[in-house]
Write a protein that holds these residues in place. Sequence first.
Motif, short mmCIF file in Angstrom:
data_model
loop_
_atom_site.label_atom_id
_atom_site.label_comp_id
_atom_site.label_asym_id
_atom_site.label_seq_id
_atom_site.Cartn_x
_atom_site.Cartn_y
_atom_site.Cartn_z
N THR A 78 7.17 -45.55 71.49
CA THR A 78 7.44 -44.96 70.18
C THR A 78 8.93 -45.14 69.92
O THR A 78 9.75 -44.52 70.59
CB THR A 78 7.09 -43.46 70.17
N LYS A 122 1.67 -44.50 62.58
CA LYS A 122 3.02 -44.95 62.25
C LYS A 122 3.97 -44.64 63.40
O LYS A 122 3.88 -43.56 64.00
CB LYS A 122 3.47 -44.21 60.97
N ASP A 123 4.86 -45.55 63.67
CA ASP A 123 5.68 -45.43 64.87
C ASP A 123 6.85 -44.46 64.76
O ASP A 123 7.82 -44.54 65.52
CB ASP A 123 6.17 -46.82 65.32
N THR A 146 8.79 -44.28 75.87
CA THR A 146 7.47 -43.65 75.74
C THR A 146 7.64 -42.14 75.85
O THR A 146 8.20 -41.65 76.82
CB THR A 146 6.50 -44.17 76.80
N THR A 162 3.53 -52.41 65.95
CA THR A 162 4.60 -52.49 66.94
C THR A 162 3.99 -52.51 68.35
O THR A 162 4.63 -52.94 69.30
CB THR A 162 5.56 -51.29 66.86
N HIS A 163 2.77 -52.00 68.44
CA HIS A 163 2.09 -51.93 69.73
C HIS A 163 0.59 -51.87 69.47
O HIS A 163 0.13 -51.08 68.63
CB HIS A 163 2.53 -50.69 70.51
N TYR A 181 10.43 -45.37 66.58
CA TYR A 181 10.92 -44.90 65.27
C TYR A 181 11.51 -46.03 64.42
O TYR A 181 12.35 -45.77 63.53
CB TYR A 181 11.98 -43.81 65.43
N LYS A 241 0.34 -48.58 67.34
CA LYS A 241 1.44 -48.02 66.56
C LYS A 241 1.82 -49.03 65.49
O LYS A 241 1.79 -50.24 65.74
CB LYS A 241 2.65 -47.72 67.46
N THR A 242 2.20 -48.54 64.33
CA THR A 242 2.48 -49.44 63.21
C THR A 242 3.94 -49.40 62.79
O THR A 242 4.64 -48.41 62.97
CB THR A 242 1.60 -49.08 62.01
#
Lengths: 418, 418
Positions: free
Chosen positions: B76, B66-67, B87, B40-41, B78, B108-109
């Motif tokens: 972040t 993990k996000d 953030t 995601t980032h 979720y 972030k995943t």
Amino acid sequence: MLSAVKLAREIEAGTTSVRAVFETCAAAIAEREETISAFTHQALDQARKAAENGHGPLMGLPLAVKDNLDTADMPTAYGSQIYEGRTPAADAAVVALARRLGAGIIGKTVTTEFAFFEPGPTRNPWNPLHTPGGSSSGSAAGIAAGFFPLSLGTQTGGSVVRPASFCGIAGFKPTFGRLPREGLKIFSWSLDTIGVFGKGVEDAAFGAAALSGRNWRVDGASPAAPHIAVVHSHLWKEASGEMRQAVETAARLAEKAGAKVSTVELPGIFSDAFAAHQVIQDYEAALALGFEFDRHNVSLSQVLRETLAAGREIPPDNYDIAQDTARKARQNLAGLFKEFDVILTPSAPGAAPSGLGSTGSSIFNRLWTLMGVPCVNVPGLMSANHLPLGVQIVGPYGEDRKTLLAALWLEGLLRKQG
Amino acid sequence: MLSAVKLAREIEAGTTSVRAVFETCAAAIAEREETISAFTHQALDQARKAAENGHGPLMGLPLAVKDNLDTADMPTAYGSQIYEGRTPAADAAVVALARRLGAGIIGKTVTTEFAFFEPGPTRNPWNPLHTPGGSSSGSAAGIAAGFFPLSLGTQTGGSVVRPASFCGIAGFKPTFGRLPREGLKIFSWSLDTIGVFGKGVEDAAFGAAALSGRNWRVDGASPAAPHIAVVHSHLWKEASGEMRQAVETAARLAEKAGAKVSTVELPGIFSDAFAAHQVIQDYEAALALGFEFDRHNVSLSQVLRETLAAGREIPPDNYDIAQDTARKARQNLAGLFKEFDVILTPSAPGAAPSGLGSTGSSIFNRLWTLMGVPCVNVPGLMSANHLPLGVQIVGPYGEDRKTLLAALWLEGLLRKQG
């Protein structure tokens, strides 16, 4: 002081209005908040509007929230300069619950730094030269000062029962895990427990019943005399003469009123568990506040910085042993509770100490927090210097209603005496 | 795929540089991220700089997060549009730990929405027409795609073991509570457990050992053959023919290599506990995500909205009964583990299903998550359509090292076979 139960009844019956309730709060706040410093943030108008549109068991009631619980529309700083001015993205779960149940969030209340030792500015409404106790300082003082009828606090050591005792109000720490902790700034995940303050036991029970959705209400109940065990832990000698006298007075009144009263010495596992509390708390706090320690070290108080540094040095094996001790003590306690209904023990070593440099000692609370059992501060008795002296009712794990009923019963006796 | 253990050794020995490690990651990401969508980032440069200055057991290693875990310097969300672009004010405790130990947070995943069912865009590196599993979709797929050697996930049902199985990597869910959860967006506080992904068992163990400060490393170990119990729960018939064959292959290989292998049918309390998992999860999720349900209802997926609405209707008594069932099953399981070392059971009903509309089923994971016991996905076997088929090693509560050693031992056999 405002009774939540009485106000809820009057609002429902239409004999008072939400506006009138908030006006009463506003008048008390205008008169004494400058001295007491219970709030970190006030939101009376916003709360009144929400409360006027509220539906549910907390309909119309002002509720104050300790500032270690997130609020999406108010700053939440956890009592730390690190988070000054921060407004969270979401409400804590328990705050969302309170709003859904019709309450108006009247403001955020002073907590010690991250709900640990370093005090905030709050003063004791009974005598502003004395501490209100902590860490839920503002939530307890604000009830005693008549600022609001209900408030939320949290307890890791003794942060609900002790300030309730010092402020002469009821404080209820439910069984561990009964109120959701999401959005609470965790200090120790095995210990932190959300609790509720009110003028009397029925008020704290009323608020906690609504939030938990459980049958914890005791208003209007006529409980039978319980079988009470007066517990002398290895710390009994740490209680002041006045506090020992208060416990004995409560026991004598209970006996007179028909209660069976036994005296119980706790087996050695409980002094081990008392010691385990600190190992668990410090080990977990060092992890939970790892970001703050690593990135904002200079913004921490010295006492917290030293505690976190020490917590980091605790080997995982010692932590596991402490958790194992706690588990064994919980089993042992469940066995003890087969012999009696509730425990009667001091809420604190004595009345609120003078000065604001410390919020007092949690030695009479830590064991029960670690056991996860419900605890209630029962107000009613007073010290020679006109400060409240609370006694503590502790019940079996998961038997919150039974615990509250016993506390209510005892409170009735103490209030007659006081 | 990148081995964390091998890279850590080479970095320490100076035979590779942190820069070279990050260049390898960057090349893999450049080649395949457009297809895989693990991130995601991304923060490769920032991570490399941090890793180059890192000290500690994770020195120099890229680690993906993990996000649903907060990062103070990266968005972040979720997996929810509600939190897009947010953030957080602080790192999650486990992220702070990883940084302190020398890792560089590479990005972030993708998580499913709040780590529940609604999938993200991530594809399976073995076949992009198939799901990578969830909810830790990006953290698992990114290991399989060679994007990073270590990543963090979380498991409430099967969100570590299942994606590890689908992606042909190791996924380790430690004993409940061993890795701190502060800054994790909680879905169910009795279940959510942070886990670690790596190429092989030794890699996941290496990462988890560093983060927990426990002696969980198994690289270089030569474990003895364990006593394995093949567990046929009431769900055995839900496993595909291939998966049943995979478990039997693993059992046969283990037996040949000197392991004692028994077959165990679980007593009825465990099917009750399986059912209790959902009661506990849904009751807690409805509270934990109360703010999102009340204030952002239209931004929730339909499946989550319906789950939270249903969770709200679960009476506290049913929840208490479910918790009591779980407690009894845990005691029963501790008794069973006196007869054998570890359990061998499917990691998932079969290989990764085709399509991205679902991340697959967690029915072979939920019970073990509720039991709080360590679980490892052991990679090595393959399905007829060339997708990984993981088998699961489950160990006794608190015996994470023993569990990892058994998983390592089995992995050696499966890799020879595969």
